[in-house]
Scaffold this active site. Structure first.
Site, mmCIF file in Angstrom:
data_model
loop_
_atom_site.group_PDB
_atom_site.id
_atom_site.type_symbol
_atom_site.label_atom_id
_atom_site.label_comp_id
_atom_site.label_asym_id
_atom_site.label_seq_id
_atom_site.Cartn_x
_atom_site.Cartn_y
_atom_site.Cartn_z
ATOM 1 N N THR B 80 0.839 -1.205 0.000
ATOM 2 C CA THR B 80 0.000 0.000 0.000
ATOM 3 C C THR B 80 0.871 1.251 0.000
ATOM 4 O O THR B 80 0.601 2.212 -0.726
ATOM 5 C CB THR B 80 -0.950 -0.009 1.208
ATOM 6 O OG1 THR B 80 -1.837 -1.130 1.083
ATOM 7 C CG2 THR B 80 -1.771 1.255 1.295
ATOM 8 N N CYS B 340 -8.971 -6.422 -1.194
ATOM 9 C CA CYS B 340 -8.261 -5.446 -0.372
ATOM 10 C C CYS B 340 -8.927 -5.248 0.977
ATOM 11 O O CYS B 340 -8.288 -4.936 1.951
ATOM 12 C CB CYS B 340 -8.211 -4.099 -1.085
ATOM 13 S SG CYS B 340 -7.608 -4.233 -2.756
#
Lengths: 398, 398
Positions: B80, B340
Site C-alpha cells: 500500500t 483489499c
C-alpha cells in the site's frame, strides 16, 4: 554485545541506539507468530481470527507498558512513520486552530521536517511543496546540556495559531532527558496536544504519563525494525492527512509477527529495566569519567538527567568519520554525528543547537548485553585511537 | 496448504492472495539476515557495512527478476505504501503537466484513493483535505470479464492535464490480466508515465516490461509483510510529496532482514514459476469447471487471460460472510468480497465495476503448497456449503 563471527572473535558493538540486536525472546515470539499469525488479521476465517488475536494481544501488552488504553495504541510501519503520521494527523485535526507545530531544536529530523511540511502545506501550497515556511521564532532553543528552554517552549505553545507541540522524552544522541511534565501541563492548559517522541527512552527508563501522542521505537528496545508504535489519547482529535485507508496508522495493515515480536520484546525489557538501567548507568558513568581525561575532549549531555545507556563526546582536532573508522578497525562499532543521519556525517543539528563541538563526535549506546569488560576495553583503546587520528591529521603534537 | 495444528489436522488454507505463508527459504534468509544484517545499513562500521551489502544484494536480486536496474529498485514499508508513494511522487514530479491520475475502475483501493487525493490536493486545498475531486470521466470502465477498455484508457491518457496513469498487471480479486503493453505504448507516446501494480502477479506469471513505475508485493509471493517493492525507471521524474527524509521511499530506512527475505523468496519462486503456474492453472481450471455445475453461480473473471492461481465465483441467494463462515467451519479458509478489504464485506468495487454479482462471493488463491487432493476436497464440500447457507437464508428450495 559481542558478535562472534569468524575472524572477528571479540567484536564489540556499541552503536545500539535505534537499531539494537533483537532480544532473544523477540526472535522466539516472531517464529511463533510466523506459524500462528502470518494471515491477514482482517480476514474472517480461523487463520485470520488467530492473527487478529495475536495483534490484539500485542496492542494490549504495549498499552500496559505505555500506560495507555489498548484502543489508543496503534502499530505503524516504523518510528519515522509514527512521527510523520502523528504530526500530520494531529495538525489536520486542529486545522482550525492553526498550522504551527512548536518543537524543540533537538527533535529528530523527522519531527522538524514534518513540522515544516505542515506549515508549508497550510500556506495554501499544494501538497508536495516542501520548502519550510518561515515560522515565527523557529524551534525552541536548548541549553549547552541539551535541555529545552521550558519557559520559551511554553510561551511558544501559548501563542496563537498553534496546532501541536512536540517534545522528545529524551535525546537519543546525547542522552539528555527533557522536562515533558511541565511542558505538558502548560500545553494541556492551552488546549494544545503534546506529541512526545519516546523513541530513545521506552525500554530504558520509565515511560512518562505526560503526553497526548506518544511515539516509541521497537527497533530501539530490541524488537524488530519495520514496525513502530504510536499511542494517541482518545481525547485527541485527529484527521487523515493522506489518502483514505482502512488503517490510517499503517496503510494496508501491519505485519502481525513484527508487532507481536515488538510487544514481547517490550515486556521482556520492562521486566528487568530498573536493574539494567542501574548496571548500564554505572558503565556509562565510568566511560564519561575516563573519557574526560583524554586531552581536548568535551563530554556531552546532561550529567544527571540523562538516559542510562547513552554516552557522547566530541574531540577537538579529530574528524568523526576517521575516528569511527579507526575504532571499527580495532573491533569497536560506535556512532557519530547525528543519531538519525549518521551516514551522512553532516554536522548534527542536535550538537549545533547545544552549541557544543559538532565534529570529532562519538556516541555509544550500550546494549543490554554489553559487559563491563567490553567497556573497559573500549576505554583502553579510545585514547590511542584519538591520538592516531590526530596524528594522521597532522595535529599529533597538540 | 495444510497447517497442521492440534484439533484442526486437515485445515486447508485457500486465501493466499496478498498474504501467503512464508516460503521456507525466506524464513532461512530472515534468520541469517537477523544475525548478519540487523544493524542500520547507513552506518559506517563493519556491522553497518555488512547490513548494507545484504540490502544491496537484495535490491540486485529483485532488480534482476523485475527487469530493472539495481538503482531503480526501492524497498518500501509495504505494498500500500508503494502505491501511495508512487502515485504521490510521480504526480508531484509532473505537477506542471496536471494533476489527473488516470486509473482503471478495478485498481486497488489504495491507487483509487491516492489518485483522488492527488487531484484534491492540487485543487488548492491544503494537505489533508481528502474529498475526492470530481474528475472528468472518472476511472476507466472494464468489461464483464474485468478487462479494461484500452481504447478509453488511451483516450483518457491523451487528454490534457494528466500527470500519471495507473493500470494493474492483473487483478488479484478475479485474476484478469490487463493489456498493459498497449496502454504503456500509448502512454509513452503521450509522455505520461504508467504505474503498473503487479502486486498480484509477480511471482506467479512473467513480469511485464511495459512500465515506468512497477509495484510488487513480497507478502503475495511468500515473502514477509512489512516490506514492499517499488521500481522506478530512471527516466521518470519524481518529487517528494511529503516531509523530507533521507530515504523518500521508506522514511527512516528499511528493515534489512525483511528486504533480504523478500528477495530470497522472489528468487525461490521464480526458479520454478513456470511449473508452478502450470500445476496451479490446472487446479484452478478444475475448480472453475466443477463450480459451474452448482446452481445459480457465476464464475468470474477472464477464462483465458488470467492469473494461474486465482479463482472467483459468486452465488445467487447466498450471503458472502455466511458462506465464508460455513466453509471455515468445515476446514477451508477462503476470501470474499474485495481482495483489499474483505473484512468489511462491503460490495467489492471490482465486482461492481465488472457488472457481476457482488454478493455471495468466494475467492480462492492457491498457494504453491496447495495440493490436488485439497482442491478435490474443496470441490466436494462447496456445493453442500452453498446449499446449507441458502437453506439458512430460507432459499433452500431455489
Amino acid at each position: 554485545m559481542s558478535h562472534a563471527t569468524p575472524g572477528t572473535p571479540s567484536r564489540v558493538h556499541l552503536d545500539n541506539g535505534g537499531r539494537a540486536p533483537w532480544h532473544p525472546l523477540a526472535r522466539q515470539a516472531f517464529e511463533q507468530a510466523l506459524g500462528d499469525g502470518w494471515a491477514d488479521p482482517r480476514r474472517l476465517h480461523a487463520e485470520g481470527r488467530r492473527a487478529a488475536r495475536l495483534l490484539d494481544g500485542a496492542r494490549e501488552a504495549v498499552a500496559a507498558v505505555l500506560g495507555a488504553r489498548t484502543q489508543e495504541v496503534h502499530f505503524t510501519p516504523g518510528h519515522t512513520a509514527s512521527l510523520q503520521t502523528a504530526v500530520a494527523s494531529a495538525a489536520a485535526g486542529r486545522r482550525r486552530a492553526g498550522s504551527t507545530v512548536v518543537t524543540s531544536a533537538v527533535e529528530r529530523a523527522a519531527v522538524l521536517q514534518a513540522a515544516a511540511y505542515t506549515a508549508a502545506a497550510a500556506g495554501a501550497h499544494p501538497a508536495g511543496v516542501t520548502e519550510p515556511a518561515a515560522r515565527p521564532g523557529g524551534p525552541v532553543p536548548v541549553d549547552r546540556l541539551g535541555r529545552v528552554d521550558a519557559d520559551a517552549m511554553i510561551a511558544a505553545i501559548r501563542a496563537p495559531g498553534v496546532a501541536l507541540a512536540a517534545l522528545q522524552h529524551a535525546n537519543g544522541e546525547v542522552g539528555t532527558v527533557q522536562p515533558v511534565e511541565v511542558v505538558h501541563d502548560a500545553a494541556r492548559a492551552a488546549g494544545v496536544p503534546l506529541l512526545v517522541d519516546a523513541g530513545a527512552s521506552v525500554g530504558h527508563v520509565a515511560v512518562p504519563g505526560a503526553w497526548d501522542l506518544l511515539a516509541a521505537d521497537p527497533a530501539d528496545w530490541g524488537g524488530p525494525a519495520g514496525v513502530g508504535v504510536l499511542a494517541v489519547r482518545q481525547r485527541v482529535r485527529t484527521a487523515s492527512a493522506g489518502p483514505e485507508d482502512e488503517d490510517p496508522w499503517a496503510p494496508g495493515g501491519v505485519s502481525v509477527p513484527l508487532a507481536f515480536a515488538a510487544a514481547v520484546a517490550l515486556q521482556a525489557v520492562e521486566a528487568d529495566r530498573v536493574e539494567q538501567a542501574a548496571r548500564r548507568r554505572a558503565l556509562v558513568d565510568r566511560v564519561r569519567a575516563q573519557v574526560s581525561h583524554i586531552p581536548d575532549v568535551e563530554v556531552v549531555g546532561d550529567p544527571e538527567g540523562r538516559l542510562p545507556h547513552v554516552a557522547t563526546f566530541s574531540f577537538l582536532y579529530v574528524d568523526g568519520e576517521a575516528l569511527v573508522t579507526e575504532l571499527d578497525r580495532h573491533g569497536f562499532a560506535v556512532g557519530s554525528g547525528s543519531a538519525c543521519t549518521s551516514s551522512t556525517l553532516e554536522p548534527s543539528h542536535v550538537l549545533a543547537a547545544m552549541g557544543v563541538l559538532t565534529h570529532g563526535n562519538v556516541r555509544i549506546a550500550l546494549d543490554r548485553a554489553t559487559t563491563a569488560d567490553e567497556i573497559d576495553r573500549f576505554c583502553a583503546v579510545l585514547p590511542g585511537a584519538v591520538a592516531r587520528v590526530r596524528e594522521m591529521l597532522g595535529v599529533g603534537g597538540l
